[in-house]
Write a protein that holds these residues in place. Structure first.
Motif, PDB file in Angstrom:
ATOM      1  N   GLU A   1      34.937  38.642  44.479  1.00 25.60           N
ATOM      2  CA  GLU A   1      36.249  38.187  44.925  1.00 25.60           C
ATOM      3  C   GLU A   1      36.119  37.690  46.361  1.00 25.60           C
ATOM      4  N   PRO A   2      36.318  36.372  46.591  1.00 29.45           N
ATOM      5  CA  PRO A   2      36.121  35.820  47.938  1.00 29.45           C
ATOM      6  C   PRO A   2      37.237  36.143  48.919  1.00 29.45           C
ATOM      7  N   TYR A   3      38.354  36.703  48.425  1.00 30.16           N
ATOM      8  CA  TYR A   3      39.503  36.920  49.287  1.00 30.16           C
ATOM      9  C   TYR A   3      39.964  38.374  49.222  1.00 30.16           C
ATOM     10  N   ASP A   4      40.908  38.729  50.050  1.00 24.02           N
ATOM     11  CA  ASP A   4      41.400  40.099  50.114  1.00 24.02           C
ATOM     12  C   ASP A   4      41.995  40.538  48.775  1.00 24.02           C
ATOM     13  N   VAL A   5      41.864  41.820  48.492  1.00 22.62           N
ATOM     14  CA  VAL A   5      42.418  42.373  47.246  1.00 22.62           C
ATOM     15  C   VAL A   5      43.347  43.543  47.571  1.00 22.62           C
ATOM     16  N   GLU A   6      44.106  43.387  48.644  1.00 21.89           N
ATOM     17  CA  GLU A   6      45.011  44.458  49.064  1.00 21.89           C
ATOM     18  C   GLU A   6      46.064  44.757  48.006  1.00 21.89           C
ATOM     19  N   ASP A   7      46.443  43.739  47.236  1.00 18.24           N
ATOM     20  CA  ASP A   7      47.479  43.921  46.219  1.00 18.24           C
ATOM     21  C   ASP A   7      46.872  44.137  44.831  1.00 18.24           C
ATOM     22  N   ALA A   8      45.609  44.551  44.766  1.00 19.19           N
ATOM     23  CA  ALA A   8      44.940  44.753  43.482  1.00 19.19           C
ATOM     24  C   ALA A   8      45.593  45.882  42.695  1.00 19.19           C
ATOM     25  N   ASP A   9      45.646  45.717  41.370  1.00 15.53           N
ATOM     26  CA  ASP A   9      46.212  46.770  40.527  1.00 15.53           C
ATOM     27  C   ASP A   9      45.177  47.873  40.308  1.00 15.53           C
ATOM     28  N   SER A  10      45.576  48.917  39.608  1.00 16.04           N
ATOM     29  CA  SER A  10      44.712  50.083  39.424  1.00 16.04           C
ATOM     30  C   SER A  10      43.437  49.731  38.654  1.00 16.04           C
ATOM     31  N   HIS A  11      43.560  48.840  37.671  1.00 13.20           N
ATOM     32  CA  HIS A  11      42.381  48.454  36.888  1.00 13.20           C
ATOM     33  C   HIS A  11      41.371  47.726  37.752  1.00 13.20           C
ATOM     34  N   CYS A  12      41.853  46.826  38.605  1.00 10.89           N
ATOM     35  CA  CYS A  12      40.957  46.088  39.492  1.00 10.89           C
ATOM     36  C   CYS A  12      40.299  47.036  40.492  1.00 10.89           C
ATOM     37  N   LYS A  13      41.066  47.989  41.000  1.00  8.69           N
ATOM     38  CA  LYS A  13      40.511  48.970  41.937  1.00  8.69           C
ATOM     39  C   LYS A  13      39.431  49.805  41.268  1.00  8.69           C
ATOM     40  N   SER A  14      39.604  50.057  39.971  1.00 14.79           N
ATOM     41  CA  SER A  14      38.601  50.808  39.226  1.00 14.79           C
ATOM     42  C   SER A  14      37.297  50.009  39.127  1.00 14.79           C
ATOM     43  N   LEU A  15      37.405  48.694  38.876  1.00 17.02           N
ATOM     44  CA  LEU A  15      36.217  47.852  38.815  1.00 17.02           C
ATOM     45  C   LEU A  15      35.532  47.779  40.173  1.00 17.02           C
ATOM     46  N   LEU A  16      36.318  47.762  41.237  1.00 16.40           N
ATOM     47  CA  LEU A  16      35.754  47.769  42.592  1.00 16.40           C
ATOM     48  C   LEU A  16      35.017  49.079  42.855  1.00 16.40           C
ATOM     49  N   HIS A  17      35.613  50.179  42.433  1.00 11.63           N
ATOM     50  CA  HIS A  17      35.018  51.504  42.643  1.00 11.63           C
ATOM     51  C   HIS A  17      33.694  51.637  41.880  1.00 11.63           C
ATOM     52  N   LYS A  18      33.626  51.042  40.694  1.00 13.06           N
ATOM     53  CA  LYS A  18      32.412  51.118  39.871  1.00 13.06           C
ATOM     54  C   LYS A  18      31.327  50.156  40.346  1.00 13.06           C
ATOM     55  N   GLY A  19      31.676  49.263  41.253  1.00  9.67           N
ATOM     56  CA  GLY A  19      30.702  48.297  41.747  1.00  9.67           C
ATOM     57  C   GLY A  19      30.551  47.070  40.869  1.00  9.67           C
ATOM     58  N   LEU A  20      31.412  46.936  39.867  1.00  2.00           N
ATOM     59  CA  LEU A  20      31.352  45.756  39.001  1.00  2.00           C
ATOM     60  C   LEU A  20      31.970  44.541  39.678  1.00  2.00           C
ATOM     61  N   VAL A  21      32.877  44.795  40.595  1.00  3.55           N
ATOM     62  CA  VAL A  21      33.501  43.728  41.385  1.00  3.55           C
ATOM     63  C   VAL A  21      33.364  44.095  42.854  1.00  3.55           C
ATOM     64  N   ARG A  22      33.050  43.116  43.653  1.00  4.30           N
ATOM     65  CA  ARG A  22      32.961  43.354  45.098  1.00  4.30           C
ATOM     66  C   ARG A  22      33.623  42.201  45.840  1.00  4.30           C
ATOM     67  N   VAL A  23      34.074  42.480  47.039  1.00  3.71           N
ATOM     68  CA  VAL A  23      34.682  41.467  47.900  1.00  3.71           C
ATOM     69  C   VAL A  23      33.604  40.948  48.846  1.00  3.71           C
ATOM     70  N   ALA A  24      33.412  39.639  48.875  1.00  5.16           N
ATOM     71  CA  ALA A  24      32.382  39.054  49.738  1.00  5.16           C
ATOM     72  C   ALA A  24      32.766  37.639  50.129  1.00  5.16           C
TER      73      ALA A  24
END
Length: 261
Positions: free
Chosen positions: A120-143
């Motif tokens: 995800e090239p941009y901020d994800v401050e408004d990400a939903d719980s599912h997206c936050k879960s993917l971020l926590h698992k390392g499947l999605v990262r902000v860069a």
């Protein structure tokens, strides 16, 4: 608009063109007032539902996105069946780069024998719980894709990019696109905006930092030539053939490129 409709009904009744309507008015003076109240209440309920709930109005909003503020990321999710035909085993390990990557990764993970990651090239401050879960698992990262990606060369069989390059200037494109090709082993797939068909919403300017630049296919082809990127003709032909069978015409520009090794 509701009030104008009620007013026109009253004038028709008064003119005598429709005796039955006039009879109704003569039986009850409170009928027009009651009608107005019912119309206003109904309008309020419909407006509230349109802005708060799913259903018919959600579909209308989706149509407006397609005709105006269309998202190439949405198109990526729709053409996954076509991509499986065009790329076959190359869909086994996919990286998606672009806004709303959580939704793309979630869709890809539902496919059999497909692993997926996202940037995800941009901020994800408004990400939903599912997206936050993917971020926590390392499947999605902000860069920030203007800088080197945190992956080794050939880390993914296929790299898909959407709604990200249109917001970069040529200065950064010269570095970013070859970098995206570096981490792909089988192919790089770019979805870019179509001049005259798509536009950036004003609300997005604060998020992306600059308005989208919709470049022509000839501009992209010159850019690919200058950066030594070649078309993946085999994948391109398979994609076009699969799309033609279902009479599908992409709203975004789709470029099939070979990896850069």
């Amino acid at each position: 608009m509701s009030r104008r409709q009620v007013g026109s009904t009253r004038r028709v009744g008064d003119s005598g063109s429709f005796p039955f309507v006039g009879a109704l008015h003569s039986k009850s003076r409170s009928s027009p007032l009651l009608s107005i109240c019912l119309v206003l209440v109904g309008a309020c309920l419909l407006i509230g539902y349109a802005f708060s709930g799913p259903g018919m109005f959600k579909s209308i909003r989706e149509v407006s996105r397609i005709t105006g503020d269309y998202s190439c990321t949405s198109e990526v999710q729709r053409v996954i069946p076509l991509l499986k035909i065009a790329y076959g085993d190359s869909m086994r390990k996919v990286l998606h780069v672009g806004p709303e990557t959580c939704s793309v990764v979630s869709t890809l993970l539902k496919e059999e024998e497909t692993e997926a990651w996202g940037v995800e090239p941009y901020d994800v401050e408004d990400a939903d719980s599912h997206c936050k879960s993917l971020l926590h698992k390392g499947l999605v990262r902000v860069a920030d894709i203007k800088f080197p990606l945190p992956y080794r060369s050939k880390s993914f069989s296929l790299v898909i990019v959407s709604d990200a390059l249109d917001y970069l200037s040529p200065k950064y494109l010269n570095k970013t696109v070859p970098e995206l090709a570096r981490v792909a082993s089988d192919g790089l797939l770019l979805f870019a905006g179509n001049p005259g068909k798509q536009k950036a919403k004003v609300a997005e300017l604060s998020k992306f930092g600059r308005p989208a630049k919709m470049r022509s296919s000839s501009w992209w082809n010159r850019f690919f030539s200058q950066t030594n990127l070649e078309e993946n003709e085999a994948a391109s032909k398979k994609f076009e053939k699969a799309a033609s069978k279902i009479s599908y015409t992409p709203a975004c520009q789709v470029f099939h490129l070979k990896p850069l090794h």
